[in-house]
Design an enzyme around this catalytic site. Structure first.
Site: not given
Ligand code: NAP
Length: 311
Positions: A17, A39-40, A93, A171
């Site tokens: 996101i 970012s990690r 969110k 989610d």
């Molecule tokens: P994602 O692709 O898994 O990214 C989350 C990022 O958070 C990871 O890449 C990692 O980034 C970081 N992170 C830090 N601590 C972590 C941990 N303990 N475990 C995993 N990742 C960790 O997820 P996302 O889809 O972007 O979603 C993130 C949030 O945005 C969620 O709450 C989701 O509900 C919300 N969201 C997502 C979307 C969508 O379409 N995907 C839409 C709206 C809202 P680093 O490696 O850079 O540290």
């Protein structure tokens, strides 16, 4: 930060996101400037990068606010640290893993005089406000939420979704609840829920929810993470005066089967515009209603064991 200089943002968690929406929304709004990323695993050319938030805080790089794009399970600790450092905070969110931790952030933001924005991006989908306006004053008979998507397409490799606090099918389902709580004219309350949890996971892959509003109008929700083929992000409302359908996650409004409103998607520009307003005044915008409904489902829902989910 002067009243005319851009808000210097630190973006934490460079996942899907953050890359798909936050970076373009910030780049497209002159009120914001990307000052740092935490970012990690990843880095952005030309932007100061840090492995941890503590590293950023210790670095002396100046920033005014953070956008927290991590999974919900780690959001509270980061948000509290940011607030205590005097930074404004935008929460993806859901705003936290529990209601209590969001309440703690609300109070902490107040105590430290910073803005806290618990974002619900789906509320900024273009047909949501017209749907709310159409429904105001109508005599409702029933409402149905059908939110069905293929988790393998939309959430590949996101193991955190299946862990405690990851919400599973809620989610995406919480996006539907964020719209329903914004457009339906009265509060509604959960009366029954069935949660299907894969035998090898901690969070539901399917859920069926039954609510009633304050005058007894039934509201149902069917959430499914195993939908192949056409995907559904729809809300339908039957009223004495006609039938409303919000389709495509709140992008299109249909009244009695006729397309009544459609506009280009601009959810995240809308969120950032709202955040700029909040930062300017130091006010907060924290509505936990969607998360409360999910918590209610986990409180009241009957569990059924579903087959193991293997990505
Ligand atoms: P994602 O692709 O898994 O990214 C989350 C990022 O958070 C990871 O890449 C990692 O980034 C970081 N992170 C830090 N601590 C972590 C941990 N303990 N475990 C995993 N990742 C960790 O997820 P996302 O889809 O972007 O979603 C993130 C949030 O945005 C969620 O709450 C989701 O509900 C919300 N969201 C997502 C979307 C969508 O379409 N995907 C839409 C709206 C809202 P680093 O490696 O850079 O540290």
């Amino acid at each position: 930060m002067s009243s005319t200089s851009p808000i210097r943002m630190a973006l934490i968690g460079l996942g899907k996101i953050a890359r798909d929406q936050h970076l373009p929304a910030m780049a497209g709004d002159p009120r914001f400037q990307l000052a740092a990323v935490v970012s990690r695993h990843a880095a952005l050319d030309g932007t100061p990068g840090f492995h941890t938030f503590d590293d950023l805080l210790a670095s002396g790089v100046a920033f005014d606010a953070v956008a927290l794009c991590t999974p919900p399970q780690v959001r509270h600790g980061l948000a509290r640290k940011a607030i205590e450092a005097g930074k404004h905070v935008m929460l993806e969110k859901p705003p936290g893993a529990t209601l209590s931790e969001v309440e703690d952030l609300r109070q902490a933001a107040l105590d430290h005089g910073v803005a806290l924005h618990a974002t619900w991006h789906s509320r900024y989908a273009p047909a949501v406000a017209p749907a709310r306006d159409w429904l105001a004053g109508k005599t409702l008979k029933a409402a149905r939420i059908v939110w069905k998507e293929d988790v393998r397409v939309w959430h590949p490799g996101q193991d955190w979704i299946w862990e405690p606090g990851g919400l599973g099918v809620f989610d995406p389902g919480i996006n539907a609840l964020s719209i329903a709580t914004a457009v339906l004219p009265r509060p509604f309350f959960l009366t029954d829920a069935v949660l299907r949890v894969p035998e090898n996971r901690q969070s539901p892959i399917q859920a069926q929810l039954t609510f009633a509003d304050t005058v007894g109008v039934p509201v149902t929700a069917e959430l499914d993470f195993l939908q192949t083929g056409p995907q559904s992000w729809d809300i339908e409302v039957d009223a004495e005066e006609g039938a409303l359908k919000l389709s495509h996650g709140g992008s299109r409004l249909w009244i009695d089967g006729v397309l009544a409103h459609e506009a280009p998607e601009a959810e995240y520009p809308g969120l950032y515009a709202r955040f700029a307003e909040l930062v300017a005044t130091g006010a907060s915008d924290v509505d936990v209603a969607p998360l409360r409904h999910v918590a209610d489902a986990f409180l009241l829902g009957r569990r059924e064991v579903a087959p193991a989910f293997v990505e």
